[in-house]
Design a protein around this motif. Structure first.
Motif, PDB file in Angstrom:
ATOM      1  N   THR A   1       0.862  -1.246   0.037  1.00 14.24           N
ATOM      2  CA  THR A   1      -0.028   0.117   0.040  1.00 14.24           C
ATOM      3  C   THR A   1       0.836   1.224   0.064  1.00 14.24           C
ATOM      4  OG1 THR A   1      -0.003  -0.095   2.168  1.00 14.24           O
ATOM      5  CG2 THR A   1      -2.122  -1.021   1.163  1.00 14.24           C
ATOM      6  N   VAL A   2       1.916   1.196   0.603  1.00 15.72           N
ATOM      7  CA  VAL A   2       2.968   2.402   0.668  1.00 15.72           C
ATOM      8  C   VAL A   2       3.782   2.544  -0.592  1.00 15.72           C
ATOM      9  CG1 VAL A   2       4.723   3.792   1.820  1.00 15.72           C
ATOM     10  CG2 VAL A   2       2.581   2.627   3.191  1.00 15.72           C
ATOM     11  N   LEU A   3       4.498   1.299  -0.606  1.00 11.13           N
ATOM     12  CA  LEU A   3       5.553   1.260  -1.697  1.00 11.13           C
ATOM     13  C   LEU A   3       5.122   0.818  -3.188  1.00 11.13           C
ATOM     14  CD1 LEU A   3       8.428  -0.152   0.492  1.00 11.13           C
ATOM     15  CD2 LEU A   3       8.024   2.203  -0.001  1.00 11.13           C
ATOM     16  N   GLY A   4       4.095  -0.228  -3.207  1.00  5.42           N
ATOM     17  CA  GLY A   4       3.559  -0.548  -4.476  1.00  5.42           C
ATOM     18  C   GLY A   4       4.218  -1.930  -4.537  1.00  5.42           C
ATOM     19  N   ILE A   5       4.829  -2.475  -3.722  1.00  6.30           N
ATOM     20  CA  ILE A   5       5.610  -3.955  -3.940  1.00  6.30           C
ATOM     21  C   ILE A   5       4.606  -4.937  -3.541  1.00  6.30           C
ATOM     22  CG2 ILE A   5       7.521  -5.306  -3.365  1.00  6.30           C
ATOM     23  CD1 ILE A   5       9.212  -2.644  -2.595  1.00  6.30           C
ATOM     24  N   ASN A   6       4.170  -5.897  -4.296  1.00  7.24           N
ATOM     25  CA  ASN A   6       3.518  -6.977  -4.283  1.00  7.24           C
ATOM     26  C   ASN A   6       3.979  -7.777  -3.211  1.00  7.24           C
ATOM     27  OD1 ASN A   6       2.194  -9.962  -5.073  1.00  7.24           O
ATOM     28  ND2 ASN A   6       0.787  -8.538  -5.081  1.00  7.24           N
ATOM     29  N   ARG A   7       3.199  -8.583  -2.421  1.00  8.14           N
ATOM     30  CA  ARG A   7       4.058  -9.529  -1.393  1.00  8.14           C
ATOM     31  C   ARG A   7       4.537 -10.811  -2.115  1.00  8.14           C
ATOM     32  NH1 ARG A   7       2.232 -14.026   0.370  1.00  8.14           N
ATOM     33  NH2 ARG A   7       0.205 -13.996  -0.457  1.00  8.14           N
ATOM     34  N   MET A   8       3.742 -11.170  -3.234  1.00  4.29           N
ATOM     35  CA  MET A   8       4.396 -12.548  -3.827  1.00  4.29           C
ATOM     36  C   MET A   8       5.652 -12.144  -4.856  1.00  4.29           C
ATOM     37  SD  MET A   8       2.984 -14.849  -2.359  1.00  4.29           S
ATOM     38  CE  MET A   8       3.619 -16.109  -3.283  1.00  4.29           C
ATOM     39  N   ASN A   9       5.574 -10.906  -5.388  1.00  4.60           N
ATOM     40  CA  ASN A   9       6.282 -10.654  -6.792  1.00  4.60           C
ATOM     41  C   ASN A   9       7.454  -9.807  -6.327  1.00  4.60           C
ATOM     42  OD1 ASN A   9       4.459 -12.318  -8.210  1.00  4.60           O
ATOM     43  ND2 ASN A   9       3.070 -10.516  -8.550  1.00  4.60           N
ATOM     44  N   GLY A  10       7.478  -8.933  -5.339  1.00  3.88           N
ATOM     45  CA  GLY A  10       8.208  -7.640  -5.457  1.00  3.88           C
ATOM     46  C   GLY A  10       8.317  -6.929  -6.339  1.00  3.88           C
ATOM     47  N   SER A  11       9.231  -6.029  -6.316  1.00  2.00           N
ATOM     48  CA  SER A  11       9.296  -4.927  -7.476  1.00  2.00           C
ATOM     49  C   SER A  11       9.754  -5.466  -8.870  1.00  2.00           C
ATOM     50  CB  SER A  11      10.009  -3.772  -7.110  1.00  2.00           C
ATOM     51  OG  SER A  11      11.340  -4.054  -6.885  1.00  2.00           O
ATOM     52  N   SER A  12      10.656  -6.546  -8.913  1.00  2.00           N
ATOM     53  CA  SER A  12      11.132  -7.189 -10.148  1.00  2.00           C
ATOM     54  C   SER A  12      11.178  -8.631 -10.378  1.00  2.00           C
ATOM     55  CB  SER A  12      12.918  -6.580 -10.278  1.00  2.00           C
ATOM     56  OG  SER A  12      13.328  -7.315  -8.748  1.00  2.00           O
ATOM     57  N   GLY A  13       9.862  -9.139  -9.838  1.00  2.00           N
ATOM     58  CA  GLY A  13       9.564 -10.415  -9.901  1.00  2.00           C
ATOM     59  C   GLY A  13      10.041 -11.471  -8.925  1.00  2.00           C
ATOM     60  N   GLU A  14      10.543 -10.965  -7.876  1.00  2.00           N
ATOM     61  CA  GLU A  14      11.069 -11.887  -6.689  1.00  2.00           C
ATOM     62  C   GLU A  14      10.866 -11.111  -5.265  1.00  2.00           C
ATOM     63  OE1 GLU A  14      15.870 -10.789  -6.523  1.00  2.00           O
ATOM     64  OE2 GLU A  14      15.136 -12.575  -7.940  1.00  2.00           O
ATOM     65  N   ASP A  15      10.744 -11.788  -4.441  1.00  2.00           N
ATOM     66  CA  ASP A  15      10.499 -11.307  -3.043  1.00  2.00           C
ATOM     67  C   ASP A  15      11.710 -10.607  -2.708  1.00  2.00           C
ATOM     68  OD1 ASP A  15       9.853 -10.466  -0.498  1.00  2.00           O
ATOM     69  OD2 ASP A  15       9.065 -12.652  -0.038  1.00  2.00           O
ATOM     70  N   THR A  16      11.533  -9.073  -2.373  1.00  2.00           N
ATOM     71  CA  THR A  16      12.554  -8.352  -2.017  1.00  2.00           C
ATOM     72  C   THR A  16      12.663  -8.055  -0.584  1.00  2.00           C
ATOM     73  OG1 THR A  16      11.748  -6.246  -2.654  1.00  2.00           O
ATOM     74  CG2 THR A  16      12.790  -7.226  -4.268  1.00  2.00           C
ATOM     75  N   GLU A  17      12.048  -8.745   0.289  1.00  2.00           N
ATOM     76  CA  GLU A  17      11.889  -8.056   1.768  1.00  2.00           C
ATOM     77  C   GLU A  17      13.165  -7.979   2.527  1.00  2.00           C
ATOM     78  OE1 GLU A  17      10.027  -9.642   5.639  1.00  2.00           O
ATOM     79  OE2 GLU A  17       9.050 -10.482   3.898  1.00  2.00           O
ATOM     80  N   ASP A  18      14.180  -9.003   2.322  1.00  2.00           N
ATOM     81  CA  ASP A  18      15.030  -8.965   3.126  1.00  2.00           C
ATOM     82  C   ASP A  18      16.077  -7.895   2.535  1.00  2.00           C
ATOM     83  OD1 ASP A  18      15.369 -12.454   3.094  1.00  2.00           O
ATOM     84  OD2 ASP A  18      14.529 -10.936   4.569  1.00  2.00           O
ATOM     85  N   ASP A  19      15.907  -7.356   1.396  1.00  2.00           N
ATOM     86  CA  ASP A  19      16.748  -6.222   0.615  1.00  2.00           C
ATOM     87  C   ASP A  19      16.427  -4.909   1.185  1.00  2.00           C
ATOM     88  OD1 ASP A  19      18.223  -8.069  -0.568  1.00  2.00           O
ATOM     89  OD2 ASP A  19      17.061  -8.149  -2.418  1.00  2.00           O
ATOM     90  N   LEU A  20      15.162  -4.789   1.792  1.00  2.00           N
ATOM     91  CA  LEU A  20      14.637  -3.337   2.044  1.00  2.00           C
ATOM     92  C   LEU A  20      15.038  -3.184   3.562  1.00  2.00           C
ATOM     93  CD1 LEU A  20      11.142  -3.567   0.798  1.00  2.00           C
ATOM     94  CD2 LEU A  20      13.163  -2.682  -0.367  1.00  2.00           C
ATOM     95  N   PRO A  21      15.272  -1.872   3.997  1.00  2.00           N
ATOM     96  CA  PRO A  21      15.811  -1.438   5.201  1.00  2.00           C
ATOM     97  C   PRO A  21      14.971  -1.022   6.358  1.00  2.00           C
ATOM     98  CG  PRO A  21      16.124   0.474   3.940  1.00  2.00           C
ATOM     99  CD  PRO A  21      15.548  -0.739   3.109  1.00  2.00           C
ATOM    100  N   PHE A  22      13.843  -1.400   6.132  1.00  2.00           N
ATOM    101  CA  PHE A  22      12.395  -0.695   6.985  1.00  2.00           C
ATOM    102  C   PHE A  22      12.205  -1.371   8.437  1.00  2.00           C
ATOM    103  CE2 PHE A  22      11.271   0.508   2.620  1.00  2.00           C
ATOM    104  CZ  PHE A  22      11.258   2.007   2.732  1.00  2.00           C
ATOM    105  N   ARG A  23      12.864  -2.892   8.489  1.00  2.00           N
ATOM    106  CA  ARG A  23      12.721  -3.486   9.758  1.00  2.00           C
ATOM    107  C   ARG A  23      14.143  -3.658  10.551  1.00  2.00           C
ATOM    108  NH1 ARG A  23       9.010  -8.382   8.485  1.00  2.00           N
ATOM    109  NH2 ARG A  23       8.166  -8.131  10.569  1.00  2.00           N
ATOM    110  N   LYS A  24      15.263  -2.716  10.005  1.00  2.00           N
ATOM    111  CA  LYS A  24      16.486  -3.049  10.587  1.00  2.00           C
ATOM    112  C   LYS A  24      17.038  -1.877  11.539  1.00  2.00           C
ATOM    113  CE  LYS A  24      17.968  -5.408   6.424  1.00  2.00           C
ATOM    114  NZ  LYS A  24      18.594  -5.132   4.965  1.00  2.00           N
ATOM    115  N   GLY A  25      16.091  -1.010  11.743  1.00  2.00           N
ATOM    116  CA  GLY A  25      16.715   0.227  12.569  1.00  2.00           C
ATOM    117  C   GLY A  25      16.253  -0.125  13.842  1.00  2.00           C
ATOM    118  N   GLN A  26      16.791   0.741  15.037  1.00  2.00           N
ATOM    119  CA  GLN A  26      16.477   0.521  16.549  1.00  2.00           C
ATOM    120  C   GLN A  26      16.091   2.141  16.622  1.00  2.00           C
ATOM    121  OE1 GLN A  26      19.529  -1.506  18.143  1.00  2.00           O
ATOM    122  NE2 GLN A  26      18.360  -3.124  18.378  1.00  2.00           N
ATOM    123  N   ILE A  27      15.175   2.169  17.515  1.00  2.00           N
ATOM    124  CA  ILE A  27      14.922   3.664  18.005  1.00  2.00           C
ATOM    125  C   ILE A  27      15.816   3.994  19.374  1.00  2.00           C
ATOM    126  CG2 ILE A  27      13.158   5.094  19.417  1.00  2.00           C
ATOM    127  CD1 ILE A  27      10.892   3.629  17.899  1.00  2.00           C
TER     128      ILE A  27
END
Length: 514
Positions: free
Chosen positions: A192-218
């Protein structure tokens, strides 16, 4: 007799320096007049015991601190004194006092602590200065109207259906639901925010691990108990400061790259796409912001990136915790779980279709349960503002420039507004009961002009996930793990996780009612 500056300079070698020192002191006093007024006023108030330098920071980190304030407010009075390092705060718990602050456009400035979140959340709507916030809010508000949210419903439903299948795979097992829920929320936000489909990713494959949105700490609380790290240039020299700066760079670079991709797609879109097809097409929030930028260049590329980071990061913990808490509380209150299951069964009547926005609106019992869960465990337990003008609270006048704390967690536990406040009673939020309550007694999404822009989005998202699970599963409490142990950071989390036992509904007979 008039003495000139020149005479002072000539008559006393050190006189000029004395003169300039006096001017400097007067200037500092002028600059700090709001702080000095705040210190004088707040020093007269009652509040918890403080520790030199760090004030109440240590006790604020204790899990029972906000709970104590709700129960001990009669000891301190209507306004409570809180020191966070060397900064004094006035804390309001009563709804009418909270309304005086949150309902006014004169008190929309955020305290400096929010600036410490910039590297983690981005400089978006949550941390922006009031002037910029007003402009961005005006641009972004249309993206959260119901006719736009309706396009997101299918995404909510598809991710919720995947979540439900994961629960079914754990049939007859005890699970910590927080990980499952957080993954589902992340999938929803990516699409909904980035437009990346859960199954396909932005380029035909799942890119979850490549994105930095779950790696930071407050790091805000870490810095608060080490006041010298509140000085930005000192913090940047530390290991944590460098890591946070690198995290911010990774977030910025990722969002900037995606923004460019969306802009290229929009400029090269098929002109043959008719208006009807365009109306039905899913549109991500990033795509929406790029379109805003095309029409309003004052909403810059940097603004898009900052807001994109904020929506991706702020929406994870808050919605994930609220959803998991609701499911956990339903598992531990089977009578309300049964009512929600009956409601869901009535709406779908055996049909396996995905829910529409009208289906979600009909889930009134489930909505009451979500609201009661958010009353007990509001995702954001503390809100802070700077007063734009003097505010009179009882016999006290809180001066302009003073920092104010508001704790939804504590206010939601005031027994004269919520009798038996620790009990899970969703019928508090029936239409008739809600009408009798002060509108600022319940503020899980803040309130007033600077409330959470995505609260309708969040409610539809939570209903989608919870209803999907209840259509196929029944949840049971796990002996010895029926209690929530809240952990207070920027959002509330549950220490040790939230455990339930999953039972596929086709293996259950009659509903279990306590």
């Amino acid at each position: 007799m008039t003495i000139t500056v020149q005479q002072i300079w000539e008559q006393a070698p050190g006189g000029a320096w004395v003169y300039f020192v006096i001017l400097a002191i007067l200037y500092v006093v002028y600059i700090l007049k709001s702080y000095i007024r705040s210190v004088i006023l707040i020093s007269r108030l009652n509040g918890p015991k403080t520790v030199p330098i760090i004030g109440n920071v240590n006790c604020a980190l204790q899990e029972n601190f906000l709970y104590r304030l709700a129960n001990e407010n009669q000891l301190y009075g209507r306004v409570i004194r809180i020191w966070l390092t060397v900064v004094p705060y006035a804390m309001f718990l009563e709804p009418e006092d909270i309304q005086a602050v949150l309902s006014s456009t004169k008190h929309t400035r955020k305290v400096f602590l929010y600036k410490l979140l910039d590297n983690f959340l981005g400089k978006g709507l949550i941390t922006r200065d009031a002037k910029t916030w007003r402009v961005h809010r005006k641009f972004l508000q249309p993206a959260f109207h119901l006719h736009i949210l309706e396009k997101f419903t299918s995404t909510f439903a598809e991710c919720a259906d995947h979540l439900m299948n994961e629960f079914l795979e754990k049939n007859d097992q005890q699970i910590n639901i927080t990980t499952f829920i957080n993954d589902a929320v992340y999938d929803i936000l990516r699409e909904t925010v980035l437009g990346i489909n859960r199954m396909n990713g932005s380029s035909g494959e799942d890119t979850e691990d490549d994105l930095p949105f779950r790696k930071g700490q407050i790091m805000l609380l870490y810095r608060m108990v080490r006041p010298w790290l509140l000085i930005e240039w000192i913090y940047r020299l530390t290991k944590h400061g460098r890591q946070e700066e690198q995290q911010r760079k990774d977030l910025f670079d990722t969002c900037f790259r995606m923004m460019k991709e969306k802009r290229d797609q929009l400029r090269n879109k098929d002109p043959a796409l008719d208006e009807k097809a365009a109306r039905k097409k899913k549109i991500s929030l990033l795509e929406y912001m790029v379109e805003v930028n095309e029409k309003n260049p004052c909403f810059t590329d940097e603004d898009i990136v900052e807001e994109c980071c904020t929506f991706m990061l702020a929406g994870q913990d808050s919605v994930g915790t609220a959803t998991a808490m609701t499911l956990f509380l339903l598992a531990n209150h089977p009578e309300w779980q049964s009512k929600c299951i009956e409601e869901v069964d009535r709406i779908f009547d055996g049909d396996l279709r995905l829910p529409t926005i009208n289906d979600l609106k009909e889930m009134r019992c489930l909505e009451m349960c979500i609201k009661e869960s958010l009353r007990l465990y509001p995702s954001v337990p503390m809100i802070a503002r700077i007063l734009g003008e003097d505010v009179k609270i009882g016999k006290n006048v809180i001066p302009a420039g003073c920092s104010v704390l508001i704790s939804p967690y504590s206010t939601h536990r005031l027994p004269h507004h919520f009798p038996d406040p620790e009990a899970f009673k969703p019928d508090r939020f029936s239409p008739e009961n809600s009408e009798k309550r002060h509108p600022y007694a319940y503020i899980p999404f803040s309130a007033g002009p600077r409330n959470c822009i995505g609260y309708k989005f969040a409610m539809l998202e939570m209903k989608s996930m919870i209803s999907a699970i209840l259509r196929r599963c029944r949840l049971q409490a796990v002996p010895g793990k029926e209690e929530v142990r809240p952990k207070f950071r920027m959002t509330i989390r549950a220490q040790g996780g939230l455990w339930v036992k999953v039972i596929a509904r086709d293996q259950t007979s009659k509903p279990v009612v306590a």
